[in-house]
Design an enzyme around this catalytic site. Structure first.
Site, PDB file in Angstrom:
ATOM      1  N   TYR A   1      34.949  15.463  31.361  1.00 37.22           N
ATOM      2  CA  TYR A   1      34.093  14.449  31.994  1.00 37.22           C
ATOM      3  C   TYR A   1      34.877  13.707  33.060  1.00 37.22           C
ATOM      4  CZ  TYR A   1      29.307  13.623  30.648  1.00 37.22           C
ATOM      5  OH  TYR A   1      27.961  13.703  30.558  1.00 37.22           O
TER       6      TYR A   1
ATOM      7  N   GLU B   1      33.236  11.273  35.532  1.00 36.22           N
ATOM      8  CA  GLU B   1      32.352  10.384  36.296  1.00 36.22           C
ATOM      9  C   GLU B   1      33.148   9.500  37.225  1.00 36.22           C
ATOM     10  OE1 GLU B   1      30.019   8.223  33.475  1.00 36.22           O
ATOM     11  OE2 GLU B   1      28.412   9.697  33.499  1.00 36.22           O
TER      12      GLU B   1
ATOM     13  N   ASP C   1      20.014  19.833  57.262  1.00 31.65           N
ATOM     14  CA  ASP C   1      20.183  20.543  55.992  1.00 31.65           C
ATOM     15  C   ASP C   1      20.537  21.985  56.328  1.00 31.65           C
ATOM     16  OD1 ASP C   1      19.860  21.974  53.659  1.00 31.65           O
ATOM     17  OD2 ASP C   1      17.957  21.029  53.096  1.00 31.65           O
TER      18      ASP C   1
ATOM     19  N   THR D   1      23.844  23.648  50.481  1.00 30.15           N
ATOM     20  CA  THR D   1      24.177  24.294  49.219  1.00 30.15           C
ATOM     21  C   THR D   1      25.511  24.991  49.443  1.00 30.15           C
ATOM     22  OG1 THR D   1      23.188  26.391  49.831  1.00 30.15           O
ATOM     23  CG2 THR D   1      21.751  24.821  48.708  1.00 30.15           C
TER      24      THR D   1
ATOM     25  N   LYS E   1      24.702  29.985  49.158  1.00 37.62           N
ATOM     26  CA  LYS E   1      23.955  30.940  49.990  1.00 37.62           C
ATOM     27  C   LYS E   1      24.938  31.677  50.900  1.00 37.62           C
ATOM     28  CE  LYS E   1      19.834  28.211  49.188  1.00 37.62           C
ATOM     29  NZ  LYS E   1      18.722  27.397  49.730  1.00 37.62           N
TER      30      LYS E   1
ATOM     31  N   ARG F   1      26.749  27.997  42.603  1.00 38.81           N
ATOM     32  CA  ARG F   1      25.584  27.146  42.852  1.00 38.81           C
ATOM     33  C   ARG F   1      26.048  25.700  42.862  1.00 38.81           C
ATOM     34  NH1 ARG F   1      21.972  31.003  42.289  1.00 38.81           N
ATOM     35  NH2 ARG F   1      20.429  29.647  43.221  1.00 38.81           N
TER      36      ARG F   1
HETATM   37  C1  LIG Z   1      18.029  26.343  49.158  1.00 36.45           C
HETATM   38  C2  LIG Z   1      17.720  25.119  49.914  1.00 36.45           C
HETATM   39  C3  LIG Z   1      17.788  23.853  49.325  1.00 36.45           C
HETATM   40  C4  LIG Z   1      17.925  23.608  47.844  1.00 36.45           C
HETATM   41  O1  LIG Z   1      18.912  24.143  47.183  1.00 36.45           O
HETATM   42  P1  LIG Z   1      18.870  24.304  45.568  1.00 36.45           P
HETATM   43  O2  LIG Z   1      20.278  24.589  45.291  1.00 36.45           O
HETATM   44  O3  LIG Z   1      17.926  25.412  45.288  1.00 36.45           O
HETATM   45  O4  LIG Z   1      18.413  23.015  44.995  1.00 36.45           O
HETATM   46  C5  LIG Z   1      17.588  22.747  50.122  1.00 36.45           C
HETATM   47  N1  LIG Z   1      17.309  22.875  51.421  1.00 36.45           N
HETATM   48  C6  LIG Z   1      17.203  24.074  52.015  1.00 36.45           C
HETATM   49  C7  LIG Z   1      16.876  24.146  53.467  1.00 36.45           C
HETATM   50  C8  LIG Z   1      17.387  25.235  51.279  1.00 36.45           C
HETATM   51  O5  LIG Z   1      17.248  26.421  51.868  1.00 36.45           O
END
Ligand SMILES: *Cc1c(COP(=O)(O)O)cnc(C)c1O
Length: 426
Positions: A47, A49, A192, A218, A221, A227
């Site tokens: 932990y 935090e 994003d 993220t 990807k 993740r």
């Molecule tokens: C995949 C994605 C997210 C969210 O990611 P998670 O890990 O699935 O919560 C947010 N914004 C965009 C543009 C994404 O493609």
């Protein structure tokens, strides 16, 4: 080997599915054995935090080392001076930004889900569309962002925050124009980059750094990590602002606002095993091989899109500049759901997806989304993309059981030369 037979068997089956199939879901990838090892480590026991050197529990000296390494690598790669690597995933990272910068009911603008936007950019069933006053923007008829139209809408709506970024937009963003539009009404501009993160890290497509007030992403990807999520911003590096400076330009307080929104605002203890795996993935992303990988993702997407167009597939916006393409299947007289199901039978995984101005619903839309990051990790190049396009065309043209079974066996044979890290021995 995991003693629990029930789970062990399911994992083995999933490994086989991954190995014998062609993964074309644009948001997926295969992590390296090193990332897997960090993710499966004893770090999950701890932990932590709080932030580095400011934890609520003892015994965090090594966790602090790990989180510091992750943060420093991200700073160096992206050229930002503040990074939070604790968000559990992309959606919580975005939610933390809302919590940091907005009050409930404040107006936020994001790209409509039908046009490629993400749920967390204000879609009405998402918390961001329920607890905030979300107004959505759309692309033009051609599937491209229409900056003049967006500017007009932003000036009318005067949001407090403008999101850019998408899950299914095959082109690049004009970040300079976007920040000018957002700042013209004094809105925060948040980019994003969940999908393109690895391509931006490798500098093969333009970065929003220097334009966006805040960048969320993220890590799983195109970046090819575990993740997870990250939030980046540029505060004022010469004046570390802690605690908040009352009355200061809020943009200078961004690092503090964001850190506090992640913890204690939204989350508890960070997932330290994930943090370590993010650090490993970022280390990999700093190597020349990763630049080569990112370039190959783009080359593969170009080739696959060209081949699909030769087979008379209709690509939204007429092609791609990044790692993904969006296919409108109307001229093929099948829906996205049917195409997804048919391709699944031959071991090709894609996802059904809405297309701009779709008259069908998200659970049975008119299109499919196809991406090249995962196959590129397996070592596939342009030559293989031609074969993949052919498999897709043949399956969708003749979805008879016999034909699909024949193609399934060909796909399985084809994948044999392209190993996936961590599942070589099945
Ligand atoms: C995949 C994605 C997210 C969210 O990611 P998670 O890990 O699935 O919560 C947010 N914004 C965009 C543009 C994404 O493609």
């Amino acid at each position: 080997m995991i003693e629990d037979k029930e789970i062990y068997n399911s994992i083995q089956s999933e490994a086989r599915r991954q190995k014998e199939g062609l993964e074309l879901i644009a948001s997926e990838n295969y992590v390296s054995s090193d990332v897997l090892e960090a993710l499966g480590s004893i770090l999950t026991n701890k932990y932590s935090e709080g932030m580095v050197n400011k934890r609520y529990y003892g015994g965090n000296q090594f966790i602090d080392e790990i989180e510091t390494t992750a943060v420093n690598r991200a700073k160096q790669i992206f050229g930002v001076d503040h990074v939070n690597v604790q968000p559990y995933s992309g959606s919580p990272a975005n939610l933390a930004v809302y919590f940091a910068l907005l009050n409930p009911g404040d107006k936020v603008m994001g790209l409509n889900l039908y046009f490629g936007g993400h749920l967390t950019h204000g879609w009405k069933v998402n918390i961001t569309g329920k607890y905030f006053n979300s107004v959505q923007y759309e692309t033009g008829r051609d599937g491209l962002l229409d900056y003049d139209m967006l500017e007009k809408q932003v000036k009318e709506e005067k949001p407090k925050l403008l999101f850019c970024g998408a899950t299914a937009y095959p082109r690049l963003y004009d970040y300079k124009r976007l920040v000018e539009i957002a700042h013209s009404v004094d809105a925060y501009f948040v980019a994003d980059i969940a999908h393109e993160c690895g391509l931006i890290a490798a500098k093969v497509i333009p970065s929003p750094v220097g334009f966006a007030d805040v960048i969320t992403t993220t890590t799983h990807k195109t970046l090819r990590g575990p993740r997870g999520g990250m939030i980046m911003c540029n505060g004022n590096p010469s004046e570390p602002l802690r605690p908040l400076v009352e009355g200061a330009d809020p943009r200078r307080n961004l690092p503090t606002l964001i850190d506090r929104a992640v913890f204690p605002g939204l989350q508890g203890g960070p997932h330290n095993n994930t943090t370590a795996a993010i650090a490993v993935a970022l280390g990999e992303a700093m190597k020349p091989e990763f630049v080569e990988y990112a370039n190959q993702i783009l080359k593969n997407a170009k080739k696959l899109s060209e081949k699909l167009m030769e087979y008379d597939f209709n690509l939204i916006s007429g092609g791609t500049d990044n790692h993904l393409m969006l296919v409108d299947l109307a001229n093929k007289n099948i829906t996205g759901k049917q195409a997804e199901e048919t391709l699944e039978k031959v071991g090709i995984t894609v996802n059904k997806n809405t297309i701009p101005f779709d008259e069908r619903k998200p659970w049975d839309p008119s299109g499919i989304r196809i991406g090249t990051p995962a196959l590129t990790t397996r070592g596939m190049k342009e030559k293989e993309m031609e074969i993949v396009a052919q498999f897709i065309d043949r399956a969708l043209k003749n979805p008879s059981d016999d034909n699909l079974e024949k193609i399934r066996l060909e796909v399985k044979e084809f994948t044999k030369d392209f190993p996936i890290p961590g599942i070589d021995n099945i």
